[in-house]
Design an enzyme around this catalytic site. Structure first.
Site, PDB file in Angstrom:
ATOM      1  N   ARG A 127      83.451 -62.619 -42.589  1.00 38.80           N
ATOM      2  CA  ARG A 127      83.540 -63.508 -41.493  1.00 38.80           C
ATOM      3  C   ARG A 127      85.090 -63.896 -41.230  1.00 38.80           C
ATOM      4  O   ARG A 127      85.617 -64.082 -42.034  1.00 38.80           O
ATOM      5  CB  ARG A 127      82.583 -64.644 -41.706  1.00 38.80           C
ATOM      6  CG  ARG A 127      82.232 -65.489 -40.551  1.00 38.80           C
ATOM      7  CD  ARG A 127      81.532 -66.888 -40.922  1.00 38.80           C
ATOM      8  NE  ARG A 127      82.662 -67.672 -41.487  1.00 38.80           N
ATOM      9  CZ  ARG A 127      82.343 -68.528 -42.313  1.00 38.80           C
ATOM     10  NH1 ARG A 127      81.213 -68.679 -43.048  1.00 38.80           N
ATOM     11  NH2 ARG A 127      83.447 -69.323 -42.897  1.00 38.80           N
ATOM     12  N   GLU A 143      91.095 -68.104 -41.242  1.00 42.17           N
ATOM     13  CA  GLU A 143      91.271 -67.317 -42.405  1.00 42.17           C
ATOM     14  C   GLU A 143      90.165 -65.886 -42.197  1.00 42.17           C
ATOM     15  O   GLU A 143      89.329 -66.107 -41.477  1.00 42.17           O
ATOM     16  CB  GLU A 143      90.858 -67.794 -43.519  1.00 42.17           C
ATOM     17  CG  GLU A 143      89.463 -68.406 -43.734  1.00 42.17           C
ATOM     18  CD  GLU A 143      88.897 -68.764 -45.164  1.00 42.17           C
ATOM     19  OE1 GLU A 143      89.618 -68.349 -46.117  1.00 42.17           O
ATOM     20  OE2 GLU A 143      87.989 -69.580 -45.267  1.00 42.17           O
ATOM     21  N   ASN A 145      87.435 -63.720 -44.187  1.00 45.30           N
ATOM     22  CA  ASN A 145      86.550 -64.185 -45.584  1.00 45.30           C
ATOM     23  C   ASN A 145      86.015 -63.019 -46.070  1.00 45.30           C
ATOM     24  O   ASN A 145      84.981 -62.174 -45.013  1.00 45.30           O
ATOM     25  CB  ASN A 145      85.469 -65.036 -45.281  1.00 45.30           C
ATOM     26  CG  ASN A 145      86.042 -66.369 -45.264  1.00 45.30           C
ATOM     27  OD1 ASN A 145      86.522 -67.340 -46.019  1.00 45.30           O
ATOM     28  ND2 ASN A 145      85.844 -66.819 -43.762  1.00 45.30           N
ATOM     29  N   SER A 150      78.944 -67.691 -45.480  1.00 45.73           N
ATOM     30  CA  SER A 150      77.780 -68.492 -45.441  1.00 45.73           C
ATOM     31  C   SER A 150      77.180 -68.805 -44.078  1.00 45.73           C
ATOM     32  O   SER A 150      78.236 -68.522 -43.095  1.00 45.73           O
ATOM     33  CB  SER A 150      77.745 -69.617 -46.246  1.00 45.73           C
ATOM     34  OG  SER A 150      78.957 -70.550 -46.333  1.00 45.73           O
ATOM     35  N   LYS A 318      94.313 -65.394 -49.312  1.00 50.01           N
ATOM     36  CA  LYS A 318      95.187 -66.031 -48.616  1.00 50.01           C
ATOM     37  C   LYS A 318      96.596 -65.130 -48.340  1.00 50.01           C
ATOM     38  O   LYS A 318      96.949 -65.020 -47.343  1.00 50.01           O
ATOM     39  CB  LYS A 318      95.509 -67.260 -48.658  1.00 50.01           C
ATOM     40  CG  LYS A 318      94.262 -68.118 -49.030  1.00 50.01           C
ATOM     41  CD  LYS A 318      93.467 -68.868 -47.688  1.00 50.01           C
ATOM     42  CE  LYS A 318      92.578 -69.788 -47.651  1.00 50.01           C
ATOM     43  NZ  LYS A 318      91.206 -69.234 -48.329  1.00 50.01           N
ATOM     44  N   LYS A 378      98.233 -73.616 -48.637  1.00 48.22           N
ATOM     45  CA  LYS A 378      96.813 -73.016 -49.240  1.00 48.22           C
ATOM     46  C   LYS A 378      97.211 -72.198 -50.422  1.00 48.22           C
ATOM     47  O   LYS A 378      98.040 -71.300 -50.521  1.00 48.22           O
ATOM     48  CB  LYS A 378      96.192 -72.198 -47.985  1.00 48.22           C
ATOM     49  CG  LYS A 378      96.082 -72.954 -46.731  1.00 48.22           C
ATOM     50  CD  LYS A 378      95.093 -71.767 -46.080  1.00 48.22           C
ATOM     51  CE  LYS A 378      94.846 -72.336 -44.681  1.00 48.22           C
ATOM     52  NZ  LYS A 378      93.738 -71.559 -43.712  1.00 48.22           N
ATOM     53  N   GLU A 382      89.119 -70.114 -52.573  1.00 46.96           N
ATOM     54  CA  GLU A 382      87.878 -70.181 -51.369  1.00 46.96           C
ATOM     55  C   GLU A 382      87.127 -71.290 -51.471  1.00 46.96           C
ATOM     56  O   GLU A 382      86.793 -71.841 -52.577  1.00 46.96           O
ATOM     57  CB  GLU A 382      87.087 -68.713 -51.598  1.00 46.96           C
ATOM     58  CG  GLU A 382      87.909 -67.346 -51.429  1.00 46.96           C
ATOM     59  CD  GLU A 382      88.541 -67.358 -50.264  1.00 46.96           C
ATOM     60  OE1 GLU A 382      88.077 -67.702 -48.990  1.00 46.96           O
ATOM     61  OE2 GLU A 382      89.744 -66.941 -50.059  1.00 46.96           O
ATOM     62  N   GLY A 383      86.398 -71.654 -50.509  1.00 49.10           N
ATOM     63  CA  GLY A 383      85.008 -72.322 -50.657  1.00 49.10           C
ATOM     64  C   GLY A 383      85.543 -73.858 -50.045  1.00 49.10           C
ATOM     65  O   GLY A 383      84.499 -74.922 -50.194  1.00 49.10           O
ATOM     66  N   ARG A 464      81.038 -73.936 -36.591  1.00 51.66           N
ATOM     67  CA  ARG A 464      81.447 -75.264 -37.304  1.00 51.66           C
ATOM     68  C   ARG A 464      82.171 -76.382 -36.812  1.00 51.66           C
ATOM     69  O   ARG A 464      83.164 -76.027 -36.320  1.00 51.66           O
ATOM     70  CB  ARG A 464      81.616 -74.878 -38.790  1.00 51.66           C
ATOM     71  CG  ARG A 464      80.546 -74.160 -39.703  1.00 51.66           C
ATOM     72  CD  ARG A 464      81.441 -73.734 -41.115  1.00 51.66           C
ATOM     73  NE  ARG A 464      82.347 -73.097 -40.774  1.00 51.66           N
ATOM     74  CZ  ARG A 464      83.459 -72.790 -41.816  1.00 51.66           C
ATOM     75  NH1 ARG A 464      83.280 -73.216 -42.850  1.00 51.66           N
ATOM     76  NH2 ARG A 464      84.306 -71.908 -41.504  1.00 51.66           N
TER      77      ARG A 464
END
Ligand code: ADP
Ligand code: MG
Length: 489
Positions: A127, A143, A145, A150, A318, A378, A382-383, A464
């Protein structure tokens, strides 16, 4: 043209809308477990009441570059393997207990098998995330992924919900008519497309036959609250492809599987696993004990196709993203790219700096010491919830040894437009300025050794949103919500 404003509803009409929204969400699985949940009780997922405006052209740009981005990362993994490995080795020095462990597993598997992978085919469900840069009306990549992406499940659902509310007249205060043209509020087909990616991997595992006896193994987190997002993909696998799936955490894997002749089986049924799909394993918290690391090693060394393989996972760090914003490197990795597409890719990048001893790194250290208000720092994680913003950056860096700064990247902040949409979380409605992040899913099946791409397709979208006052936007982490796009020209 400017987008239409959000529907303005009388209090009593908004109450009706909210009740219908909650009923629809609970009926159709637009849900999440609350903290400390009992298994039989789920909540409506945090979502927006209305879709949020997004320029059609920018949405199309994001869709247009998805397959090229998929290919770019596959080329990093397969065609520039030595380069990638050298970078991962450097990162491992900074982060021995996570990146280092993953890399050790990769190396161990190669050395045990004469330098080759047991399974050369790999499935990527990716994604790419963007925000709109208000200044020049372009999309900028946040970013890329490569593991455990998700909200492909809930995204399809929120699109359906918004269309349902629109079709049922809840968005029109006066006449109960459709407020939006349904074409302008497209539903993401991510559930079915991500399931299709997995189904195709099952097909390639079985020497290009549609074998429905093999099964899919979802590797999940114990206590996952976002399980329904994953379940929707499982339901699509069984409904559309007759493929069964199992769910196991890294903690439980070893008790529940058997490996025979390198093939992976579910112990209880002796079902053969064709695809291991990780919805866990992307961060250190997923490896609570050495047992979890052993499980990862066991799974990796089987013939099952991994989604993602270790190298695919690590290509999504990253640091690699930062390096790929370099024009020459980009061109080298995509030698056949036409100028238009190349420029399109470049236009999605904001400046990302290393913080090492290179000339660029030294320059970045200088500018950050002068004014850090335009940046986000950063780590290789992740997450959500890991970044350091603006004025906090110098304080943060002071606390760590300068030789370890190389583990971080420094990224220019993107300033997206704000909208005054409404967010519903549990039974509370928040009416605040929000900003949004568009994600485009992509599926790719490739040979990790030769770089041959078997299949590559864009796989739906996700919007989102979060309060513009909060720095981070993780939905599961509790900062944001699932939204959908309202396209305007
Ligand atoms: P993670 O791997 O934790 O998801 P991200 O790079 O996606 O890390 O950053 C988390 C969140 O921080 C994003 O969802 C976004 O809201 C915000 N963010 C990250 N980079 C930027 C940026 N350059 N400009 C503005 N916001 C950003
Ligand atoms: Mg992110």
């Amino acid at each position: 043209m400017a987008p239409k404003g959000f529907p303005e509803l009388l209090k009593e009409h908004e109450d009706e809308l909210v009740e219908s929204l909650l009923h629809w969400s609970l009926s159709n699985g637009l849900i999440m477990y609350p903290p400390n949940y009992a298994k039989y009780q789920a909540n409506n997922a945090p979502i927006t009441l209305f879709p949020t405006p997004f320029p059609k052209k920018l949405y199309e740009n994001a869709i247009e570059v998805q397959e090229v981005f998929n290919e770019l990362y596959v080329n990093v993994i397969s065609k520039e393997k030595e380069w990638l490995i050298a970078k991962i080795k450097e990162l491992s020095e900074f982060d021995q207990s996570f990146t280092g462990e993953l890399f050790n597993i990769y190396q161990k598997i190669l050395s045990e098998n004469g330098g080759k992978l047991k399974q050369e085919l790999s499935l990527g469900l990716f994604r790419s995330d963007y925000m709109i840069n208000s200044v020049d009306e372009t999309i900028k990549q946040i970013e890329f992924n490569t593991i455990s992406v998700s909200f492909g499940g809930l995204s399809s659902k929120v699109g359906k919900l918004h269309q349902y509310l629109n079709n049922s007249g809840y968005y029109d205060d006066k006449y109960s008519m459709k407020y939006y043209d349904n074409e302008h509020i497209p539903i993401s087909n991510s559930i079915n497309k991500l399931a299709k990616g997995i189904n195709e991997a099952n097909y390639y595992y079985n020497d290009q036959t549609h074998n429905t006896k093999t099964v899919i193994l979802f590797i999940i987190q114990e206590g996952e609250r976002n399980v329904f997002d994953q379940r929707h993909i499982e339901y699509s696998l069984i409904e559309n492809h007759q493929l069964k799936s199992y769910r196991l955490s890294l903690e439980k894997v070893q008790e529940e599987v058997v490996i025979n002749n390198d093939k992976l089986y579910i112990k209880q049924t002796m079902d053969e696993v064709s695809v291991v799909y990780y919805r866990s394993g992307y961060g250190p918290n997923d490896y609570t004990s050495s047992k979890c690391w052993e499980s990862r090693y066991l799974l990796e060394k089987t013939l099952a196709i991994k989604c993602p393989s270790i190298l695919t996972q690590l290509s999504g760090t990253k640091k690699i993203q930062q390096i790929l914003t370099n024009e020459e490197i980009l061109k080298k990795l995509l030698p056949k790219i036409d100028t238009k597409t190349y420029n399109q890719l470049l236009s999605t990048f904001v400046k990302i700096y290393p913080l090492d001893d290179s000339e660029e790194g030294k320059y970045a250290k200088k500018i950050i010491s002068e004014d850090s208000s335009k940046f986000v720092l950063k780590p290789q994680r992740e997450g959500g919830g890991n970044n350091i913003y603006k004025e906090d950056i110098p304080k943060f860096l002071q606390k760590i040894d300068e030789k370890d700064w190389g583990a971080y990247i420094l990224m220019e902040l993107i300033h997206p437009p704000k909208y005054s949409n409404k967010i519903i979380r549990n039974d509370e409605i928040y009416n605040e300025d929000i900003i949004s992040e568009l994600g485009i899913f992509g599926s790719i099946i490739f040979n990790e050794t030769t770089g041959e791409i078997k299949l590559n397709f864009e796989s739906g979208h996700l919007l989102r949103s979060k309060f513009s006052s909060s720095n981070e936007g993780g939905v599961a982490a509790g900062f944001g919500c699932v939204d959908n796009i309202y396209l305007y020209e």
